[in-house]
Design a protein around this motif. Sequence first.
Motif, PDB file in Angstrom:
ATOM      1  N   LYS A  71       0.845  -1.187   0.000  1.00 53.20           N
ATOM      2  CA  LYS A  71       0.000   0.000   0.000  1.00 53.20           C
ATOM      3  C   LYS A  71       0.882   1.239   0.000  1.00 53.20           C
ATOM      4  O   LYS A  71       1.999   1.220   0.521  1.00 53.20           O
ATOM      5  N   PRO A  72       0.386   2.324  -0.623  1.00 51.14           N
ATOM      6  CA  PRO A  72       1.122   3.578  -0.523  1.00 51.14           C
ATOM      7  C   PRO A  72       1.042   4.113   0.901  1.00 51.14           C
ATOM      8  O   PRO A  72       0.223   3.651   1.709  1.00 51.14           O
ATOM      9  N   ILE A  73       1.880   5.067   1.200  1.00 49.17           N
ATOM     10  CA  ILE A  73       1.942   5.628   2.539  1.00 49.17           C
ATOM     11  C   ILE A  73       1.967   7.147   2.418  1.00 49.17           C
ATOM     12  O   ILE A  73       2.590   7.688   1.497  1.00 49.17           O
ATOM     13  N   SER A  74       1.257   7.834   3.302  1.00 51.45           N
ATOM     14  CA  SER A  74       1.223   9.294   3.238  1.00 51.45           C
ATOM     15  C   SER A  74       2.565   9.864   3.695  1.00 51.45           C
ATOM     16  O   SER A  74       3.353   9.203   4.384  1.00 51.45           O
ATOM     17  N   LEU A  75       2.816  11.096   3.316  1.00 46.85           N
ATOM     18  CA  LEU A  75       4.089  11.735   3.672  1.00 46.85           C
ATOM     19  C   LEU A  75       4.281  11.802   5.179  1.00 46.85           C
ATOM     20  O   LEU A  75       5.378  11.553   5.686  1.00 46.85           O
ATOM     21  N   SER A  76       3.213  12.110   5.904  1.00 45.29           N
ATOM     22  CA  SER A  76       3.327  12.182   7.373  1.00 45.29           C
ATOM     23  C   SER A  76       3.666  10.819   7.966  1.00 45.29           C
ATOM     24  O   SER A  76       4.515  10.707   8.861  1.00 45.29           O
ATOM     25  N   GLU A  77       3.009   9.771   7.464  1.00 45.60           N
ATOM     26  CA  GLU A  77       3.311   8.413   7.935  1.00 45.60           C
ATOM     27  C   GLU A  77       4.732   8.021   7.566  1.00 45.60           C
ATOM     28  O   GLU A  77       5.447   7.391   8.354  1.00 45.60           O
TER      29      GLU A  77
END
Length: 324
Positions: free
Chosen positions: A290-296
Amino acid sequence: MSEINFEKLEALSDLCTPWCLHTVGTLRIADHISRGINHIDDLAKATESNAYALLNVMRHLVSKGVFEETEPKQFGLNDVSRGLVESPYRPDLTGIFGRMAYAWGTLPTYVKTGESGYHEQFGLPFWEDLAANPDVGKSFDDLMGIAGHGVPDPHFPITGDWDSVKTVVDVGGGTGAMLAEILRARPHIHGTLVDLPGTAARSAEIFQAAGVSDRVTVSGQSFFDPLPAGADIYLLKKVIGNWPDKEKKEILRRCAEAARPSGRIVIMGGVTPDEESHHLSIEMVLVGGKPISLSEFREMAHEVGLKITSTWQHGGFLVECQPI
């Protein structure tokens, strides 16, 4: 009570049409028609199929606007079915496209658990299945490389300029298409390709065609093992999004170890801006990635000893990190 659009619901849930398309794509029906074989008996003979069964498939596709029945039991191509002729993206039940098609049957497991159910269909997890079936592995490499995605763009931004970069390690770089273009564009750089042995072994032809073989080292290994150390840039192109979070972290940890003290890690794909929503993709079903958000990602990077130094939009979202 609101009306229910049963017609649209039926059309959206119809599995007959996609399986018919995959079947005629696998049999290369459009290719045969383009060569003048258009009667159902001749098509069945050419594809070693049952004429009655194939006729029913073809007539279903005609009803969906894919082929034309020009005369009884004779078929022609139209603007849709011409896209099936010698196309690298034709629906196909062989090679990696077949794996993808059948893998959708494991979607309920992914929805229930958040993890891939690929092994339920094929007996092995995705990456192990590719290693155990070299023909399928090669078709996957072709899809990921120049044959499937075209010539990659090596002119992505980095902090500073490329003149100071002497070495690049392409981590999980497949058969080397991206690394070959980076080296071709910059004759002063030496590159190292890291991928599993079977995939890495198929890179020689690509490097030779690019004229960069003398500046490449190929390391056939897992990127979960220690990586070649001391390079200026470690590139992760379309890698991070293919793995669950635990494996993401281990890949980043290996990059951080190898990049110390002054190397950089460039992530292309798999990290998204915080405001970007995520949608179902085949990678999620195949490998549970899965992709991951910049904050994560920032939090995950910090845990393995990395800090984000820059981000860019360049045909996608890019993130650059350095060891802390």
